[in-house]
Write an enzyme that holds these catalytic residues in place. Sequence first.
Site, short mmCIF file in Angstrom:
data_model
loop_
_atom_site.label_atom_id
_atom_site.label_comp_id
_atom_site.label_asym_id
_atom_site.label_seq_id
_atom_site.Cartn_x
_atom_site.Cartn_y
_atom_site.Cartn_z
N ASP A 1 0.86 -1.13 -0.08
CA ASP A 1 -0.18 -0.12 -0.04
C ASP A 1 0.87 1.37 -0.07
OD1 ASP A 1 -2.11 1.69 0.47
OD2 ASP A 1 -2.50 1.44 2.41
N ARG B 1 -14.05 -5.03 -5.65
CA ARG B 1 -14.70 -4.14 -4.72
C ARG B 1 -16.36 -4.11 -4.83
NH1 ARG B 1 -11.89 0.03 -1.86
NH2 ARG B 1 -13.61 -0.13 -0.60
N1 NVA Z 1 -3.67 3.67 3.24
C1 NVA Z 1 -4.30 4.17 2.56
C2 NVA Z 1 -5.42 3.36 1.91
C3 NVA Z 1 -6.06 3.83 0.76
C4 NVA Z 1 -7.31 3.11 0.17
C5 NVA Z 1 -4.93 5.55 3.14
O1 NVA Z 1 -5.36 5.33 4.28
O2 NVA Z 1 -5.00 6.68 2.65
N1 CP Z 2 -8.67 1.25 -2.23
C1 CP Z 2 -9.63 2.33 -1.84
O1 CP Z 2 -10.45 2.39 -0.83
O2 CP Z 2 -9.73 3.15 -2.89
P1 CP Z 2 -10.68 4.79 -2.86
O3 CP Z 2 -9.69 5.40 -1.83
O4 CP Z 2 -10.27 5.15 -4.24
O5 CP Z 2 -11.59 4.39 -2.41
#
Ligand code: NVA
Ligand code: CP
Length: 302
Positions: A222, A289
Amino acid sequence: MKKMKHLLTLLDFSRADLEAILHLGIDLKKSFYKGKSDLCLQGKTLAMIFEKASTRTRVSFEVAMFQLGGHAIHLDMASSQLGRGESYEDTARVLSGYVQGIMLRTFSQVNLEKMASVASVPVINGLTDLFHPVQVLADLMTILENKKNIDELKIAYVGDGNNMTNSWINAAIIFGFDLNVATPAGYEPSGQILQEMSSHPNIEILQDPVRAVKSADVICTDTWFSMGQKEDAQKHKLFTPFQVNKKLLSHALDEVMVLHCLPAHRGEEITNEVMDGSNSFIFREAENRLHIQKAILKTLMQ
Ligand code: NVA
Ligand code: CP
């Protein structure tokens, strides 16, 4: 699952409940491709509140409600009274009179808990600083489509100890698969999470990405900078050895599945070569999703 239930973390559900949701997601996806519709949420509405940006979560929940015959309403801080200080509790009380489900993407898990404590409709975590359960359900569904027994797998999470890591740890607590988490020192999962995983020897926290991915069936990563965090050059440098690249993949199984919840910072936590390569299931994961949201909504709101 008869009783009204919230999805604030994966630990809110039993293994049997989660397995049922995962298999329902797979079935709904198959039905979708066969052109069959399931209008089980006809006349029902989901309120979606976003305090942070979103592409996947917003669109997949909204389309999921539409495909199930229902409707979704998008709210944010700028255009709702939450932004002017109306409490989470009062907002939840009011929304409970209009809609049959509430999805909240917010900063603190406490905000979500406040809503759930008074809502008379299910409250769903659409991401907090602490957890991202709906994403990890899509990831598990993607794994289940391709591998048989989740509990026999070795899964590696490489990168920042963030909301994704914490939800992966919850999944490993529930399913019992081997989970190796590799983060730079100082970026490991935090107190509460460490405490919860302490009686689960299948979960290991390491500082060596190569050791973490050794013979792994799945590698997840991530962003190094989650929403709300400032980018800084020192952190970039510290995380460089944790990049998911071809060299790191060579230590995993040949058929290793690579997952990333997206959005990706190509060239940072993952290379283009891996992201677009044959081990990448990232865009299938993103597609899933939609189907897992339908399974979640059908389970909680029908
Ligand atoms: N760890 C990331 C996930 C985004 C879907 C965030 O919190 O920005
Ligand atoms: N992975 C995810 O939650 O993507 P978004 O931030 O685009 O919703």
